[in-house]
Design an enzyme around this catalytic site. Structure first.
Site, PDB file in Angstrom:
ATOM      1  N   GLY A  81       0.772  -1.237   0.000  1.00  0.00           N
ATOM      2  CA  GLY A  81       0.000   0.000   0.000  1.00  0.00           C
ATOM      3  C   GLY A  81       0.801   1.283   0.000  1.00  0.00           C
ATOM      4  O   GLY A  81       0.244   2.366   0.178  1.00  0.00           O
ATOM      5  N   CYS A  82       2.109   1.199  -0.213  1.00  0.00           N
ATOM      6  CA  CYS A  82       2.942   2.406  -0.155  1.00  0.00           C
ATOM      7  C   CYS A  82       2.611   3.384  -1.276  1.00  0.00           C
ATOM      8  O   CYS A  82       2.514   4.594  -1.040  1.00  0.00           O
ATOM      9  CB  CYS A  82       4.420   2.027  -0.177  1.00  0.00           C
ATOM     10  SG  CYS A  82       4.865   0.880   1.163  1.00  0.00           S
ATOM     11  N   THR A  83       2.420   2.874  -2.477  1.00  0.00           N
ATOM     12  CA  THR A  83       2.078   3.762  -3.589  1.00  0.00           C
ATOM     13  C   THR A  83       0.676   4.362  -3.404  1.00  0.00           C
ATOM     14  O   THR A  83       0.513   5.576  -3.563  1.00  0.00           O
ATOM     15  CB  THR A  83       2.230   3.025  -4.935  1.00  0.00           C
ATOM     16  OG1 THR A  83       3.604   2.612  -5.066  1.00  0.00           O
ATOM     17  CG2 THR A  83       1.849   3.921  -6.105  1.00  0.00           C
TER      18      THR A  83
END
Length: 193
Positions: A81-83
């Site tokens: 979920g970083c992007t």
């Protein structure tokens, strides 16, 4: 499990991180005078910034053409979920500023060279800070995880007022809602003049 792309994520298929207490000590801490290289080729010392600063940290944004650092990346609680988190801060950047954030930064242990490519690819209106040497991570004892021999910061967001951490978002899930949660908090808790 690898999802098809970095932005379209079915969060019901991703394990949520538990609150392991890894960030409980952060609220009220004063930031140390540590300079970090930013994607705009400046060195940023968060402790020297006046006003309200928002820093969101994440393990590792996806690399172009690759979905995961390791095969089971999606099954590591808090890894995926970083992007989406970064893009949500991008999309709400003007509103975060309007709600009192003088500065907004992303933060990870990825190299500045990688982050600069990512910031350009995602059209980020704010710099991303590299703590590749783990100086800030260790000084603040930020919660981390070890993946593929790398030390990665667990996903969190900090609200900092004149070098003091006044609020911590941890754990963060789902990541794409973090910017909205920070915005709501900023609106409900205006910075003291």
């Amino acid at each position: 499990m690898n999802q098809r792309n970095l932005l379209e994520v079915d969060w019901s298929q991703i394990p949520a991180p538990a609150d392991d207490g890894g960030a409980a000590h952060l609220k009220g801490m004063t930031l140390p005078p540590i300079g970090l290289l930013a994607t705009d080729d400046t060195s940023v010392t968060l402790s020297a910034l006046r006003g309200r600063t928002v820093v969101f940290a994440y393990p590792r944004t996806g690399e172009s053409g690759k979905i995961a650092l390791v095969d089971d990346w999606d099954m590591i609680p808090g890894a995926r979920g970083c992007t989406p988190q970064t893009c949500a801060f991008r999309d709400l950047f003007a509103e975060l500023k309007a709600a009192g954030a003088s500065h907004v930064f992303g933060l990870s242990t990825q190299s500045n060279a990688y982050q600069t490519e990512m910031a350009s690819r995602l059209h980020l209106p704010f710099p991303v800070l590299s703590d590749e040497k783990l100086a800030l991570t260790r000084a603040l004892n930020l919660p981390t995880m070890e993946v593929a021999g790398l030390t990665l910061i667990k996903r969190l967001a900090l609200v900092i007022d004149d070098a003091r951490i006044t609020h911590v978002f941890y754990p963060v899930f789902p990541p794409d809602r973090n910017a909205g949660d920070v915005l709501d908090w900023l609106k409900a808790n205006p910075a003291k003049a």
